[in-house]
Design a protein around this motif. Structure first.
Motif, short mmCIF file in Angstrom:
data_model
loop_
_atom_site.label_atom_id
_atom_site.label_comp_id
_atom_site.label_asym_id
_atom_site.label_seq_id
_atom_site.Cartn_x
_atom_site.Cartn_y
_atom_site.Cartn_z
N LYS A 40 73.68 112.07 22.02
CA LYS A 40 74.02 110.93 21.17
C LYS A 40 72.77 110.10 20.92
O LYS A 40 71.94 109.95 21.82
CB LYS A 40 75.09 110.06 21.86
N ASP A 41 72.66 109.57 19.73
CA ASP A 41 71.52 108.73 19.34
C ASP A 41 70.19 109.46 19.57
O ASP A 41 69.22 108.87 20.04
CB ASP A 41 71.55 107.40 20.10
N PHE A 42 70.18 110.76 19.28
CA PHE A 42 68.99 111.58 19.42
C PHE A 42 68.44 111.57 20.85
O PHE A 42 67.23 111.57 21.07
CB PHE A 42 67.92 111.17 18.40
N MET A 43 69.36 111.56 21.83
CA MET A 43 68.98 111.62 23.24
C MET A 43 70.01 112.46 24.00
O MET A 43 71.15 112.57 23.58
CB MET A 43 68.98 110.21 23.86
N PHE A 44 69.55 113.05 25.12
CA PHE A 44 70.45 113.70 26.06
C PHE A 44 70.80 112.67 27.13
O PHE A 44 69.90 112.02 27.68
CB PHE A 44 69.77 114.91 26.71
N THR A 58 77.81 121.50 30.42
CA THR A 58 78.23 121.52 29.03
C THR A 58 77.55 120.38 28.29
O THR A 58 77.62 119.23 28.72
CB THR A 58 79.76 121.39 28.91
N TRP A 59 76.89 120.71 27.20
CA TRP A 59 76.29 119.71 26.32
C TRP A 59 77.25 119.50 25.16
O TRP A 59 77.71 120.47 24.54
CB TRP A 59 74.95 120.20 25.77
N VAL A 60 77.56 118.24 24.85
CA VAL A 60 78.48 117.91 23.76
C VAL A 60 77.75 117.04 22.76
O VAL A 60 77.23 115.97 23.11
CB VAL A 60 79.73 117.16 24.29
N ASN A 61 77.70 117.48 21.50
CA ASN A 61 77.01 116.72 20.46
C ASN A 61 77.94 115.66 19.88
O ASN A 61 78.92 115.97 19.23
CB ASN A 61 76.53 117.65 19.34
N MET A 62 77.59 114.41 20.12
CA MET A 62 78.37 113.29 19.59
C MET A 62 77.60 112.57 18.47
O MET A 62 77.98 111.49 18.05
CB MET A 62 78.71 112.30 20.72
N ASP A 63 76.52 113.18 18.01
CA ASP A 63 75.74 112.63 16.89
C ASP A 63 76.28 113.15 15.57
O ASP A 63 76.99 114.16 15.53
CB ASP A 63 74.27 113.06 17.02
N ASP A 64 75.89 112.50 14.49
CA ASP A 64 76.26 112.97 13.15
C ASP A 64 75.28 114.02 12.64
O ASP A 64 75.46 114.56 11.56
CB ASP A 64 76.31 111.79 12.17
N GLU A 65 74.24 114.30 13.41
CA GLU A 65 73.24 115.30 13.06
C GLU A 65 73.40 116.52 13.97
O GLU A 65 73.80 116.38 15.12
CB GLU A 65 71.83 114.73 13.26
N MET A 81 74.58 122.86 17.03
CA MET A 81 75.86 122.22 17.34
C MET A 81 76.08 121.06 16.39
O MET A 81 75.28 120.12 16.37
CB MET A 81 75.88 121.70 18.78
N ASP A 82 77.14 121.13 15.62
CA ASP A 82 77.50 120.01 14.77
C ASP A 82 78.26 118.97 15.60
O ASP A 82 78.53 119.18 16.78
CB ASP A 82 78.36 120.48 13.60
N THR A 83 78.65 117.88 14.97
CA THR A 83 79.38 116.81 15.65
C THR A 83 80.62 117.35 16.36
O THR A 83 81.37 118.15 15.80
CB THR A 83 79.82 115.73 14.63
N ASN A 84 80.77 116.95 17.62
CA ASN A 84 81.89 117.33 18.50
C ASN A 84 81.86 118.78 18.96
O ASN A 84 82.80 119.23 19.61
CB ASN A 84 83.25 117.01 17.87
N GLU A 85 80.83 119.52 18.65
CA GLU A 85 80.71 120.88 19.16
C GLU A 85 79.96 120.85 20.49
O GLU A 85 79.23 119.90 20.79
CB GLU A 85 80.00 121.79 18.16
N SER A 86 80.14 121.92 21.27
CA SER A 86 79.53 121.94 22.58
C SER A 86 78.94 123.32 22.90
O SER A 86 79.24 124.31 22.24
CB SER A 86 80.54 121.56 23.66
N MET A 107 63.50 115.32 21.85
CA MET A 107 64.69 115.24 22.69
C MET A 107 64.53 116.24 23.82
O MET A 107 64.56 117.45 23.59
CB MET A 107 65.95 115.55 21.89
N VAL A 108 64.34 115.76 25.06
CA VAL A 108 64.12 116.65 26.19
C VAL A 108 65.01 116.23 27.35
O VAL A 108 65.49 115.09 27.42
CB VAL A 108 62.64 116.64 26.63
N GLY A 109 65.20 117.18 28.27
CA GLY A 109 65.99 116.88 29.46
C GLY A 109 65.69 117.88 30.57
O GLY A 109 64.97 118.86 30.35
N THR A 110 66.28 117.62 31.73
CA THR A 110 66.04 118.45 32.90
C THR A 110 67.35 118.64 33.67
O THR A 110 68.09 117.68 33.86
CB THR A 110 65.00 117.80 33.83
#
Length: 114
Positions: A40-44, A58-65, A81-86, A107-110
């Protein structure tokens, strides 16, 4: 049936239900078998997550991008992943796993697997 007997019966049923809920409460091992990262908001969020070996993240995309999740070693790679896809991945081996969005590389994460 008198009111006192009804009250006593309802109290007994309620206590049995509470006891049953305690018996079936998931253990720590059960609750840590899966974890979620919100995109969300271009962040994990969270950007860093610690899980036990054998856990599924599970990663869930809550962004509009659209976004992706790609391991820096190529171990896992989602499609767009589009909005609401995981996308989900099961981490079997302990280690530290870095990932990014291939569309937005800032956008990075660990994931730390114990």
């Amino acid at each position: 049936m008198n009111t006192r007997r009804t009250h006593t019966s309802l109290t007994a049923v309620g206590m049995m239900m509470l006891a049953a809920m305690e018996i079936y409460t998931p253990s720590d091992a059960e609750t840590t078998d899966s974890a979620k990262v919100v995109v969300k908001d271009f962040m994990f969020n969270p950007a860093s997550l610690t899980v036990k070996a054998g856990s599924t993240v599970t990663w869930v995309n809550m962004d509009d991008e659209p976004h992706t999740v790609v391991s820096d070693t190529g171990l896992f790679k989602s499609g767009g992943m589009d909005t609401n896809e995981s996308y989900s991945f099961k981490f079997d081996k302990p280690g530290t796993y870095h990932f990014a969005c291939s569309i937005h590389p800032r956008m990075v994460g660990t994931i730390v697997v114990q």
